[in-house]
Design a protein around this motif. Sequence first.
Motif, mmCIF file in Angstrom:
data_model
loop_
_atom_site.group_PDB
_atom_site.id
_atom_site.type_symbol
_atom_site.label_atom_id
_atom_site.label_comp_id
_atom_site.label_asym_id
_atom_site.label_seq_id
_atom_site.Cartn_x
_atom_site.Cartn_y
_atom_site.Cartn_z
ATOM 1 N N SER A 148 0.803 -1.233 0.000
ATOM 2 C CA SER A 148 0.000 0.000 0.000
ATOM 3 C C SER A 148 0.833 1.278 0.000
ATOM 4 N N PRO A 149 2.032 1.318 0.626
ATOM 5 C CA PRO A 149 2.818 2.560 0.580
ATOM 6 C C PRO A 149 3.355 2.914 -0.796
ATOM 7 N N LEU A 150 3.165 2.049 -1.798
ATOM 8 C CA LEU A 150 3.665 2.364 -3.135
ATOM 9 C C LEU A 150 3.061 3.665 -3.661
ATOM 10 N N SER A 151 1.776 3.909 -3.333
ATOM 11 C CA SER A 151 1.132 5.140 -3.784
ATOM 12 C C SER A 151 1.771 6.361 -3.118
ATOM 13 N N ILE A 152 2.144 6.212 -1.837
ATOM 14 C CA ILE A 152 2.807 7.315 -1.132
ATOM 15 C C ILE A 152 4.192 7.552 -1.718
ATOM 16 N N MET A 153 4.897 6.456 -2.038
ATOM 17 C CA MET A 153 6.229 6.593 -2.636
ATOM 18 C C MET A 153 6.147 7.307 -3.983
ATOM 19 N N LYS A 154 5.111 6.998 -4.758
ATOM 20 C CA LYS A 154 4.911 7.673 -6.044
ATOM 21 C C LYS A 154 4.672 9.163 -5.824
ATOM 22 N N LYS A 155 3.897 9.489 -4.779
ATOM 23 C CA LYS A 155 3.610 10.887 -4.471
ATOM 24 C C LYS A 155 4.881 11.625 -4.061
ATOM 25 N N VAL A 156 5.751 10.947 -3.322
ATOM 26 C CA VAL A 156 7.021 11.551 -2.918
ATOM 27 C C VAL A 156 7.868 11.886 -4.144
ATOM 28 N N ILE A 157 7.939 10.960 -5.095
ATOM 29 C CA ILE A 157 8.720 11.183 -6.318
ATOM 30 C C ILE A 157 8.125 12.325 -7.125
ATOM 31 N N THR A 158 6.787 12.369 -7.193
ATOM 32 C CA THR A 158 6.117 13.396 -8.000
ATOM 33 C C THR A 158 6.267 14.782 -7.396
ATOM 34 N N THR A 159 6.057 14.881 -6.086
ATOM 35 C CA THR A 159 6.072 16.185 -5.416
ATOM 36 C C THR A 159 7.450 16.603 -4.924
ATOM 37 N N LYS A 160 8.403 15.646 -4.935
ATOM 38 C CA LYS A 160 9.741 15.908 -4.389
ATOM 39 C C LYS A 160 9.677 16.322 -2.910
ATOM 40 N N SER A 161 8.676 15.789 -2.211
ATOM 41 C CA SER A 161 8.468 16.145 -0.806
ATOM 42 C C SER A 161 8.215 14.879 0.009
ATOM 43 N N VAL A 162 8.776 14.829 1.224
ATOM 44 C CA VAL A 162 8.593 13.673 2.109
ATOM 45 C C VAL A 162 7.568 13.985 3.207
ATOM 46 N N GLU A 163 6.738 14.986 2.967
ATOM 47 C CA GLU A 163 5.761 15.416 3.971
ATOM 48 C C GLU A 163 4.827 14.292 4.369
ATOM 49 N N TYR A 164 4.436 13.466 3.394
ATOM 50 C CA TYR A 164 3.453 12.415 3.654
ATOM 51 C C TYR A 164 4.103 11.056 3.940
ATOM 52 N N MET A 165 5.408 11.032 4.160
ATOM 53 C CA MET A 165 6.107 9.786 4.449
ATOM 54 C C MET A 165 7.082 10.017 5.606
ATOM 55 N N PRO A 166 6.584 10.038 6.843
ATOM 56 C CA PRO A 166 7.457 10.295 8.004
ATOM 57 C C PRO A 166 8.533 9.231 8.131
ATOM 58 N N PHE A 167 9.745 9.672 8.405
ATOM 59 C CA PHE A 167 10.868 8.736 8.522
ATOM 60 C C PHE A 167 10.692 7.780 9.701
ATOM 61 N N SER A 168 10.189 8.297 10.825
ATOM 62 C CA SER A 168 10.053 7.464 12.029
ATOM 63 C C SER A 168 9.120 6.290 11.785
ATOM 64 N N LEU A 169 8.002 6.534 11.091
ATOM 65 C CA LEU A 169 7.057 5.447 10.816
ATOM 66 C C LEU A 169 7.683 4.414 9.885
ATOM 67 N N SER A 170 8.365 4.876 8.832
ATOM 68 C CA SER A 170 9.038 3.947 7.912
ATOM 69 C C SER A 170 10.088 3.127 8.649
ATOM 70 N N PHE A 171 10.818 3.777 9.553
ATOM 71 C CA PHE A 171 11.868 3.091 10.306
ATOM 72 C C PHE A 171 11.285 1.990 11.195
ATOM 73 N N PHE A 172 10.247 2.309 11.940
ATOM 74 C CA PHE A 172 9.678 1.323 12.863
ATOM 75 C C PHE A 172 8.960 0.194 12.122
ATOM 76 N N LEU A 173 8.343 0.498 10.990
ATOM 77 C CA LEU A 173 7.718 -0.560 10.193
ATOM 78 C C LEU A 173 8.779 -1.505 9.622
ATOM 79 N N THR A 174 9.904 -0.945 9.200
ATOM 80 C CA THR A 174 11.006 -1.778 8.699
ATOM 81 C C THR A 174 11.583 -2.634 9.812
ATOM 82 N N LEU A 175 11.760 -2.042 10.977
ATOM 83 C CA LEU A 175 12.273 -2.775 12.132
ATOM 84 C C LEU A 175 11.303 -3.878 12.548
ATOM 85 N N SER A 176 10.020 -3.567 12.526
ATOM 86 C CA SER A 176 9.003 -4.557 12.864
ATOM 87 C C SER A 176 9.027 -5.727 11.879
#
Length: 262
Positions: A148-176
Motif C-alpha cells: 500500500s505505501p507504493l502510492s505514497i512513494m509515487k507521491k514523494v517522487i512526483t512532489t519531491k516532498s517527504v511530507e506524507y512519508m514520516p521517517f520514524s514510521l518507515s523506520f519502525f515498520l522496517t524494524l518490525s
Amino acid sequence: MTHLSVHQLQFIFGLLGNIISFMVFLAPMPTFWTIYKKKTSEGFHSIPYVVALMSALLLLYYAVLKTNAILLISINSFGCVIELFYIALYLFYAPKRQKIFTLKMLVMFNLGSYGVMVGGTMLIFHGNKRTDAVGWICAAFNLAVFASPLSIMKKVITTKSVEYMPFSLSFFLTLSATMWFFYGFFIKDPFIALPNVVGFVLGMIQMIMYMIYRDRKRNVVEGKEEKLEERGKKYEANHQTLSTFNNQRATKEINMIINNNA
C-alpha cells in the motif's frame, strides 16, 4: 561463549516484534489527539484503521489455529483492541458522510469478508489444512498491506516532498518487519516470514527515498525563502522610489502655489 537455542531465538525475536509492533500500533495517537481537540475527524481517513483491524483479526485467527503462538496472539489481541478504539473515536467525531462510509467499510471487510473467511475455512478445511489455508490468506493480505505505501512513494517522487512519508514510521515498520521475519524464520513459518521480506525491502526503499528527497525539500524551502526575501527587497525599493517621487511632486506643487500667490 554459549549459543542461544532456536527456542530462545524464537522468543527473543517474537518479544521484540511485540514491543515494536506495540509502538507502531500507538503511532496514530497524535492524530486522534488532534481529532479529539478539534472535535472533528474531517480531513483524516478511516481506511488505514479498518485495514489494520482486518489484518489483526486475520493474524489472531491464524495464531489461534497454530500451537504455541502466544506471542502472535498477544500483539494481535492488542491490535484489535486499539484499532477498535481508533475507529470508535473516529466515528464519534466524523461528519455524517464519513461516518456512513466507515460503517460500510467495517461491514464489508471486518464483518462480511472476515466472517465468510472464518466460516468457509471452518466448513471446508480441517486440521493442518485449515491452518495452511488461513496462513495463505494472511500472507496474501499482508503482502497487499505492505504494498500500500507504493502510492505514497509515487507521491514523494512526483512532489519531491517527504511530507506524507514520516521517517520514524518507515523506520519502525522496517524494524518490525525484520523482527517478525526472523521470528517466522526460526519457527519455520513461511506465512509469517515471507510477507515481512517484502515489508523490509519496501521499508528500506522508503527510508532511502526520505534521505534523497529530504535535502531537495530543504533546497526548495530555502529557494522560496530567498525569492520571498528578493520580493521584499524589490517591494521596499519600489516603495522608497514611489515615496521619493511623491515627495518631489508635492514639492513642485507647493512651489507652483507659492509662485502663483506671489
